[in-house]
Each structure stands twice: as structure tokens, then as C-alpha cells.
Design a protein around this motif. Structure first.
Motif, PDB file in Angstrom:
ATOM      1  N   LEU A   9      -2.998   2.849   0.017  1.00 51.90           N
ATOM      2  CA  LEU A   9      -3.035   2.140   1.291  1.00 51.90           C
ATOM      3  C   LEU A   9      -2.851   3.159   2.404  1.00 51.90           C
ATOM      4  N   GLY A  10      -3.805   3.205   3.316  1.00 57.19           N
ATOM      5  CA  GLY A  10      -3.699   4.097   4.467  1.00 57.19           C
ATOM      6  C   GLY A  10      -2.923   3.433   5.582  1.00 57.19           C
ATOM      7  N   VAL A  11      -2.083   4.210   6.250  1.00 57.12           N
ATOM      8  CA  VAL A  11      -1.287   3.713   7.368  1.00 57.12           C
ATOM      9  C   VAL A  11      -1.573   4.590   8.581  1.00 57.12           C
ATOM     10  N   TRP A  12      -2.149   4.007   9.620  1.00 52.82           N
ATOM     11  CA  TRP A  12      -2.384   4.705  10.884  1.00 52.82           C
ATOM     12  C   TRP A  12      -1.258   4.326  11.832  1.00 52.82           C
ATOM     13  N   VAL A  13      -0.634   5.311  12.442  1.00 54.30           N
ATOM     14  CA  VAL A  13       0.413   5.052  13.427  1.00 54.30           C
ATOM     15  C   VAL A  13      -0.143   5.459  14.787  1.00 54.30           C
ATOM     16  N   GLU A  14      -0.277   4.484  15.656  1.00 56.25           N
ATOM     17  CA  GLU A  14      -0.828   4.696  16.993  1.00 56.25           C
ATOM     18  C   GLU A  14       0.290   4.704  18.029  1.00 56.25           C
ATOM     19  N   PRO A  15       0.124   5.366  19.155  1.00 56.53           N
ATOM     20  CA  PRO A  15      -1.158   5.740  19.729  1.00 56.53           C
ATOM     21  C   PRO A  15      -1.630   7.156  19.382  1.00 56.53           C
ATOM     22  N   LEU A  16      -0.957   7.886  18.522  1.00 57.15           N
ATOM     23  CA  LEU A  16      -1.341   9.271  18.236  1.00 57.15           C
ATOM     24  C   LEU A  16      -2.239   9.412  17.015  1.00 57.15           C
ATOM     25  N   ALA A  17      -2.640   8.304  16.414  1.00 55.69           N
ATOM     26  CA  ALA A  17      -3.540   8.311  15.253  1.00 55.69           C
ATOM     27  C   ALA A  17      -3.016   9.189  14.121  1.00 55.69           C
ATOM     28  N   GLU A  18      -1.726   9.098  13.855  1.00 56.48           N
ATOM     29  CA  GLU A  18      -1.151   9.816  12.721  1.00 56.48           C
ATOM     30  C   GLU A  18      -1.403   8.984  11.475  1.00 56.48           C
ATOM     31  N   GLU A  19      -1.808   9.654  10.399  1.00 56.32           N
ATOM     32  CA  GLU A  19      -2.236   8.967   9.190  1.00 56.32           C
ATOM     33  C   GLU A  19      -1.349   9.338   8.009  1.00 56.32           C
ATOM     34  N   GLY A  25       3.345   0.818  -4.833  1.00 51.89           N
ATOM     35  CA  GLY A  25       4.794   0.800  -5.002  1.00 51.89           C
ATOM     36  C   GLY A  25       5.567   1.636  -3.998  1.00 51.89           C
ATOM     37  N   ASP A  26       4.878   2.495  -3.221  1.00 47.73           N
ATOM     38  CA  ASP A  26       5.581   3.303  -2.214  1.00 47.73           C
ATOM     39  C   ASP A  26       6.219   2.419  -1.149  1.00 47.73           C
ATOM     40  N   VAL A  27       7.344   2.882  -0.632  1.00 49.01           N
ATOM     41  CA  VAL A  27       8.041   2.211   0.456  1.00 49.01           C
ATOM     42  C   VAL A  27       8.214   3.221   1.580  1.00 49.01           C
ATOM     43  N   PHE A  28       7.728   2.888   2.770  1.00 45.07           N
ATOM     44  CA  PHE A  28       7.877   3.738   3.948  1.00 45.07           C
ATOM     45  C   PHE A  28       8.684   2.987   5.004  1.00 45.07           C
ATOM     46  N   THR A  29       9.412   3.754   5.795  1.00 47.19           N
ATOM     47  CA  THR A  29      10.108   3.215   6.959  1.00 47.19           C
ATOM     48  C   THR A  29       9.546   3.915   8.181  1.00 47.19           C
ATOM     49  N   ILE A  30       9.184   3.142   9.187  1.00 42.59           N
ATOM     50  CA  ILE A  30       8.690   3.695  10.445  1.00 42.59           C
ATOM     51  C   ILE A  30       9.731   3.362  11.502  1.00 42.59           C
ATOM     52  N   ALA A  31      10.205   4.401  12.191  1.00 39.52           N
ATOM     53  CA  ALA A  31      11.272   4.206  13.177  1.00 39.52           C
ATOM     54  C   ALA A  31      11.053   5.141  14.357  1.00 39.52           C
ATOM     55  N   TYR A  32      11.541   4.744  15.496  1.00 39.10           N
ATOM     56  CA  TYR A  32      11.494   5.635  16.652  1.00 39.10           C
ATOM     57  C   TYR A  32      12.401   6.825  16.384  1.00 39.10           C
ATOM     58  N   ASP A  33      11.953   8.018  16.796  1.00 45.01           N
ATOM     59  CA  ASP A  33      12.752   9.230  16.593  1.00 45.01           C
ATOM     60  C   ASP A  33      14.114   9.117  17.249  1.00 45.01           C
ATOM     61  N   VAL A  58      -0.308   0.570  12.691  1.00 49.26           N
ATOM     62  CA  VAL A  58       0.980   0.243  13.291  1.00 49.26           C
ATOM     63  C   VAL A  58       0.959   0.770  14.720  1.00 49.26           C
ATOM     64  N   TRP A  59       0.995  -0.151  15.678  1.00 48.52           N
ATOM     65  CA  TRP A  59       1.035   0.221  17.094  1.00 48.52           C
ATOM     66  C   TRP A  59       2.490   0.236  17.542  1.00 48.52           C
ATOM     67  N   THR A  60       2.899   1.353  18.141  1.00 45.64           N
ATOM     68  CA  THR A  60       4.296   1.486  18.549  1.00 45.64           C
ATOM     69  C   THR A  60       4.585   0.784  19.860  1.00 45.64           C
ATOM     70  N   GLY A  61       3.575   0.527  20.645  1.00 41.01           N
ATOM     71  CA  GLY A  61       3.780  -0.199  21.881  1.00 41.01           C
ATOM     72  C   GLY A  61       4.348   0.636  23.011  1.00 41.01           C
ATOM     73  N   CYS A  62       4.531   1.930  22.790  1.00 41.60           N
ATOM     74  CA  CYS A  62       5.029   2.783  23.870  1.00 41.60           C
ATOM     75  C   CYS A  62       4.683   4.232  23.565  1.00 41.60           C
ATOM     76  N   ARG A  63       5.072   5.087  24.483  1.00 38.58           N
ATOM     77  CA  ARG A  63       4.715   6.502  24.350  1.00 38.58           C
ATOM     78  C   ARG A  63       5.757   7.308  23.577  1.00 38.58           C
ATOM     79  N   TYR A  64       6.786   6.668  23.068  1.00 42.42           N
ATOM     80  CA  TYR A  64       7.829   7.392  22.354  1.00 42.42           C
ATOM     81  C   TYR A  64       7.397   7.717  20.928  1.00 42.42           C
ATOM     82  N   GLN A  65       7.838   8.865  20.440  1.00 49.76           N
ATOM     83  CA  GLN A  65       7.492   9.326  19.107  1.00 49.76           C
ATOM     84  C   GLN A  65       8.168   8.469  18.039  1.00 49.76           C
ATOM     85  N   VAL A  66       7.432   8.253  16.963  1.00 49.86           N
ATOM     86  CA  VAL A  66       8.011   7.594  15.807  1.00 49.86           C
ATOM     87  C   VAL A  66       8.009   8.583  14.649  1.00 49.86           C
TER      88      VAL A  66
END
Length: 142
Positions: A9-19, A25-33, A58-66
């Protein structure tokens, strides 16, 4: 986020298009830095998640790094577990564009064209490294 599928499963994290790529079975956590600072500035920080078949955005909704972490808490780098067939396809596409960067792109500057060629070279290096590592008895190139 858990990949409950039986395939990658591919996960794109926007707005920086990080892939990032999740194995079954993998488990990921996405959090603001810096979650405390984000909460102070924008209030209730949230993510918008959209599914696209074998990809999730996954759209972060702001300009802060995740940051993206695996189940053990290790911070992952963009490109994590990128399937070699995807890398091969992107390398071939980038090399085709780099051979004639101005075709259909008259707005490109020479610096843009150089960047496209350099990107194709970086992808070819990464693909060569991954293909070498996949050979029986080979150690990954550093």
C-alpha cells in the motif's frame, strides 16, 4: 494507519508529496514533528485521508512538517519500501523526459532541464543499487 491488505500500500503525505510504502500488516504513525507548536498555532490539528485503490493520500492541512514512524517507533524516510517495479517505471519515465526535456515544455529553463537530468541520474543510481541488492549473494551498495 494499518495495511490490512494482502499487497503493498502506497502512502502519499501531502503537501510535500512524500511517499512511503507499507507491506501487508505494517503499521505506520503519522504525526506532526512539533505537535505542541502546531496545536498552539492552528488549533485542533487533523489529517484528511483519501483512498485511491493501492494508494492512500494523507493531507496534513497545513504547512507544518509531519513525520512517519513504523510500529517500532523508527522515523521513516520518504521512499521507504518503494517497490522495485515502481522505481524501475519511474526511472524509465524520468530518463525519457531527460533525453528531450524541452519537448512539450517550452517554458523550461536550462536549470529546470538540468534538474530533470540530475533527477533521472539519481533514480538510475537508486535502481541499480536496488537491483544489485536483489541478486542472490549480493550486498546492497552504499
Amino acid at each position: 494507519m494499518t495495511n490490512e491488505n494482502d499487497k503493498m500500500l502506497g502512502v502519499w503525505v501531502e503537501p510535500l508529496a512524500e511517499e512511503y510504502w507499507m507491506r501487508p500488516g505494517d503499521v505506520f504513525t503519522i504525526a506532526y514533528d512539533d505537535a505542541d507548536h502546531v496545536e498552539d498555532v492552528i488549533g485542533d490539528a487533523h489529517f484528511d485521508v483519501q483512498s485511491h485503490g493501492d494508494m492512500v493520500t494523507v493531507w496534513t492541512g497545513c504547512r507544518y512538517q509531519v513525520a512517519v514512524y513504523d510500529q517500532s517507533g523508527t522515523k521513516l524516510v520518504p521512499g521507504h519500501q518503494l517497490p522495485i517495479e515502481v522505481l524501475r517505471m519511474r526511472t524509465e519515465q524520468a530518463e525519457a523526459v531527460a533525453r528531450n526535456p524541452y519537448e512539450g515544455r517550452p517554458y523550461l529553463t536550462p536549470d529546470n532541464a538540468d534538474w530533470l537530468r540530475e533527477s533521472a541520474e539519481r533514480l538510475r543510481t537508486a535502481l541499480t543499487r536496488e537491483e544489485t541488492a536483489a541478486l542472490p549473494g549480493q550486498q546492497p551498495m552504499k
